[in-house]
Design an enzyme around this catalytic site. Structure first.
Site, PDB file in Angstrom:
ATOM      1  N   ASP A  90       1.099  -1.478  -0.284  1.00  0.00           N
ATOM      2  CA  ASP A  90       0.327   0.132   0.481  1.00  0.00           C
ATOM      3  C   ASP A  90       0.822   1.205   0.248  1.00  0.00           C
ATOM      4  OD1 ASP A  90       1.158   0.626   2.601  1.00  0.00           O
ATOM      5  OD2 ASP A  90      -0.841   0.108   3.495  1.00  0.00           O
ATOM      6  N   CYS A 133       3.416  -2.812   3.990  1.00  0.00           N
ATOM      7  CA  CYS A 133       3.252  -1.715   4.207  1.00  0.00           C
ATOM      8  C   CYS A 133       3.795  -0.422   5.094  1.00  0.00           C
ATOM      9  CB  CYS A 133       1.707  -2.502   5.019  1.00  0.00           C
ATOM     10  SG  CYS A 133       1.536  -2.956   6.428  1.00  0.00           S
ATOM     11  N   GLY A 134       3.198  -0.177   6.185  1.00  0.00           N
ATOM     12  CA  GLY A 134       3.544   1.567   7.144  1.00  0.00           C
ATOM     13  C   GLY A 134       4.216  -0.105   7.791  1.00  0.00           C
ATOM     14  N   GLY A 180       3.861  -2.979   8.758  1.00  0.00           N
ATOM     15  CA  GLY A 180       4.058  -4.403   8.381  1.00  0.00           C
ATOM     16  C   GLY A 180       3.027  -5.676   8.331  1.00  0.00           C
ATOM     17  N   GLY A 215      -0.130  -5.247   9.538  1.00  0.00           N
ATOM     18  CA  GLY A 215      -1.427  -5.052   8.744  1.00  0.00           C
ATOM     19  C   GLY A 215      -1.374  -5.932   7.210  1.00  0.00           C
TER      20      GLY A 215
END
Length: 151
Positions: free
Chosen positions: A8, A66-67, A69, A71
């Site tokens: 993302d 992701c930001g 990890g 999620g």
């Protein structure tokens, strides 16, 4: 080896760097998105298709960023047959594959440096499952839970 990669907005920059380096090493890379930076995108939209491709054997291993990890790891592990691990050190990258047959590496684009992430990625991709009896026994127990036969 065919590698799937997804992120993302929080992992977009790191994913782009890892993809470039994997291609330079001549890995076959499938990008599940996002293809462009979008501050409003959601990691499940990219990580779930990556996980499905893995369990359907369209790719051999996956990398999800992701930001943090976290999620990405949660989303990936919702797909039966996925064994995703949030990894930020070299030992766990190797051990996760050798002992636990980890097939998706999750990274936090906002919490790990690019060079550390690259070293971890290389270790993850070179590692192989040990197939020792104790490790197969543990994986079987996870399989039983996934298939509602245990616990």
């Amino acid at each position: 080896m065919k590698i799937g990669i997804a992120s993302d907005h929080g992992g977009y920059e790191l994913k782009s760097l890892l993809k470039k380096r994997l291609l330079e090493l001549q890995y076959d890379v499938v990008d599940f998105g996002n293809e462009n930076y979008d501050p409003n995108d959601d990691f499940p939209d990219f990580v779930i298709p990556l996980s499905n491709a893995l369990v359907n054997k369209h790719i051999d291993r996956g990398i999800a960023v992701c930001g943090s990890g976290v999620g990405a790891s949660i989303a990936a592990n919702k797909i039966q047959g996925t064994r995703a691990g949030l990894i930020h050190d070299c030992f766990s990258a190797r051990q996760g594959v050798e002992d636990d047959d980890m097939n998706i590496l999750c990274l936090g684009g906002r919490v790990i440096g690019a060079e550390a992430a690259w070293e971890i990625t290389k270790i993850f991709l070179k590692a192989t499952f040990s197939s020792s009896e104790r490790h197969k026994r543990r994986l079987h127990k996870i399989y039983m839970v996934e298939n509602h036969f245990f616990g």
